[in-house]
Write an enzyme that holds these catalytic residues in place. Sequence first.
Site, PDB file in Angstrom:
ATOM      1  N   LYS A  34       0.847  -1.202   0.000  1.00 27.48           N
ATOM      2  CA  LYS A  34       0.000   0.000   0.000  1.00 27.48           C
ATOM      3  C   LYS A  34       0.883   1.253   0.000  1.00 27.48           C
ATOM      4  O   LYS A  34       2.089   1.159   0.265  1.00 27.48           O
ATOM      5  CB  LYS A  34      -0.941  -0.034   1.201  1.00 27.48           C
ATOM      6  N   TYR A 254      15.698  30.450   7.395  1.00 29.94           N
ATOM      7  CA  TYR A 254      14.405  31.014   7.792  1.00 29.94           C
ATOM      8  C   TYR A 254      14.266  31.042   9.300  1.00 29.94           C
ATOM      9  O   TYR A 254      14.631  30.088   9.984  1.00 29.94           O
ATOM     10  CB  TYR A 254      13.256  30.177   7.231  1.00 29.94           C
TER      11      TYR A 254
END
Length: 363
Positions: A34, A254
């Site tokens: 999956k 940042y």
Amino acid sequence: MRAACATIHLTALRANLALLRSRAPASRLMAVVKADGYGHGLERVARALATADAFGVASIADGLRLRAAGAAQRIVVLSGPDELGDLAELRRLRLDAVIHHEAQLELLAAETDPRPLRVWLKLDSGMHRLGFPAARAREVHARLRAMPGVDPDIVLMTHFANSDVFDDAQTLRQIECFTQAVAGLGATTSLANSAAILGWPAAHGDWLRAGGALYGMSVSEGSSGADFGLQAAMTLATRLVAINRVSKGARIGYGATWEAPEDMDIGVAAVGYGDGYPRSASAGTPVLVGGRRAQLIGRVSMDLITLDLRGHADARIGDPVVLWGQGLAVEEVAAHAGTIAYDLTCGVTRRVMFAEDDLQAPA
Ligand SMILES: *Cc1c(COP(=O)(O)O)cnc(C)c1O
């Protein structure tokens, strides 16, 4: 071209499959693929694991992809049909359906197609997510057996909530609950995820459902896959694109969250959260620069990360930077990012280039 590349180690996938089989030689093994093979690529993983006895997927669409890629073995849709149209599609693609809810029994009862659909009946033995209460096993099993459109060889399955903690009594209780519920039904059984294959031999049953361990990921907290003899199936790497000298006191990136404690070299590598490198990775998260450990500093940006290059005087622009995989356990990186290894491999994004290698992992 961006440098971020996920290399999928096909040899590792096959070695991990062989290791899991050796632990439970009497059981058949479903390779759970999956989420695009836990981020490794659905078709690629299915090709590498072509000797698996079955594949487990989360959607009919993934079953279709596997059939289109030539997979001939059983493919089990782990959450089963949601609507009537799904039943026709499951039959057309010869997919097995997990039946876990009354609403799905009603869908089956409402249709008249006599072509036998293969069914896995999911029982809730204590996880309380999907499944019929274990006490209803007999009754629901009998109802399914009475349906002309259902193959009578029904697999009875359950799923564990905490099998990665090897001394947790919850798993013992779940095994006991399931065993009692299915006693006397003479049905094929399936209980074990990766952790139960390696840690709970009493739960092996007839069908193993292996996910994370196939990809080399740890099955218990605080350890890495290598501790279980598993090999990492994905290495995520990129390159250094800049090396900059900064002065003591300079603030990096940042938010200006990281301050240089001395004059030093900062490395900039071409990977970021836009590639699936976790933005939550904190300063100090390890990477490999030219094969040796270095540390992340400052915030992860969309396309770039910054690295502390003290102790890497020989580093050059273009040097490989490994984010996780061979030589650097993905579990360790995940711990620095406040998540689990599965989350990192599943999160690698589409802009990352994928490559395959068929080489033996270095010892
Ligand atoms: C995902 C999944 C598995 C595989 O679990 P791992 O812990 O990755 O081995 C097994 N069974 C079911 C029902 C699943 O959804």
